[in-house]
Design a protein around this motif. Sequence first.
Motif, PDB file in Angstrom:
ATOM      1  N   GLY A 146       0.798  -1.218   0.000  1.00  0.00           N
ATOM      2  CA  GLY A 146       0.000   0.000   0.000  1.00  0.00           C
ATOM      3  C   GLY A 146       0.828   1.263   0.000  1.00  0.00           C
ATOM      4  O   GLY A 146       0.286   2.356   0.184  1.00  0.00           O
ATOM      5  N   LEU A 147       2.143   1.141  -0.217  1.00  0.00           N
ATOM      6  CA  LEU A 147       3.050   2.280  -0.227  1.00  0.00           C
ATOM      7  C   LEU A 147       3.589   2.491  -1.636  1.00  0.00           C
ATOM      8  O   LEU A 147       3.139   1.855  -2.580  1.00  0.00           O
ATOM      9  CB  LEU A 147       4.209   2.028   0.753  1.00  0.00           C
ATOM     10  N   VAL A 148       4.555   3.376  -1.769  1.00  0.00           N
ATOM     11  CA  VAL A 148       5.262   3.551  -3.042  1.00  0.00           C
ATOM     12  C   VAL A 148       6.758   3.497  -2.756  1.00  0.00           C
ATOM     13  O   VAL A 148       7.190   3.767  -1.631  1.00  0.00           O
ATOM     14  CB  VAL A 148       4.918   4.896  -3.734  1.00  0.00           C
ATOM     15  N   PRO A 149       7.580   3.157  -3.754  1.00  0.00           N
ATOM     16  CA  PRO A 149       9.026   3.246  -3.556  1.00  0.00           C
ATOM     17  C   PRO A 149       9.418   4.722  -3.431  1.00  0.00           C
ATOM     18  O   PRO A 149       9.245   5.487  -4.371  1.00  0.00           O
ATOM     19  CB  PRO A 149       9.600   2.625  -4.843  1.00  0.00           C
ATOM     20  N   ASP A 150       9.950   5.108  -2.272  1.00  0.00           N
ATOM     21  CA  ASP A 150      10.190   6.536  -2.017  1.00  0.00           C
ATOM     22  C   ASP A 150      11.617   6.836  -1.609  1.00  0.00           C
ATOM     23  O   ASP A 150      11.916   7.920  -1.118  1.00  0.00           O
ATOM     24  CB  ASP A 150       9.241   7.046  -0.932  1.00  0.00           C
ATOM     25  N   LEU A 151      12.518   5.865  -1.805  1.00  0.00           N
ATOM     26  CA  LEU A 151      13.897   6.061  -1.383  1.00  0.00           C
ATOM     27  C   LEU A 151      14.810   6.277  -2.590  1.00  0.00           C
ATOM     28  O   LEU A 151      15.883   5.720  -2.697  1.00  0.00           O
ATOM     29  CB  LEU A 151      14.356   4.867  -0.540  1.00  0.00           C
TER      30      LEU A 151
END
Length: 263
Positions: free
Chosen positions: A156-161
């Motif tokens: 439920g997240l996105v790749p944000d790194l």
Amino acid sequence: MASLDPVLDKDGVRLTVDETIATVTLTNPAKLNAQSPALWRALAEAGSALPGSVRVVVLRAEGKSFSAGLDRRMFTPEGIEGEPSFTDLARGSDAKLDAAIAGFQEAFTWWRRNDIVSIAAVQGHAIGAGFQLALACDLRVVADDVQFAMRETSLGLVPDLAGTHPLVGLVGRARALEICATGRFVAAEEAVSTGLANISVPREQLDDTVRDLASALLAAPRDAVIETKALLVGASGRTYDEQRAAERAAQARRIRDLAGVGE
């Protein structure tokens, strides 16, 4: 890798320096090198601690897996002691949440500095944050047992790194979307064939192969490598004619430098 006195050794990260080559090692194999804010701060500190003599940075990990991704305690209401949980972050202001994520990203951004070439030596699982850490480097040498996966979307997240930009640049938007949206594993053969990895080798040859690659990178004059990397990094944001102009300017600097003539 050679055993050297560490410049930094904390929170699952060890930095050693051997003149022109620095090695950053993830050192928590018992937890599959799971990542946390403390580890990210240590990675950012490692980048700041690099001596000016360093030309190549090798990123490696102890144990059977490169990194299994986020420490799962970050997903619990309790979180990790001394660190904000996802719930705590969600309750903060937009500015605080943005600043927190920006702080996390600092661990993943310095690897592409123009004055160094970074190589990720990846074995076993490189999942989520582990995948993005490998993507942070300029080059990737993988063991034949590697398993990349981007699991954030499945949670439920996105790749944000800072991993989405290099992923699209390496494999294209359509394949990047498919990899992220499905969360599937990408093995060594596909990683090499799609450009995600530079080369795949048997697990026992991983460190030696990376050492040989580092030596080959050091053979060229440093300033020429810096200028070349800057040209390639900026190419996607320039038009064809703009890139030609950038090449001319870089070459003029190199010619003058080699001739000992100041600009």
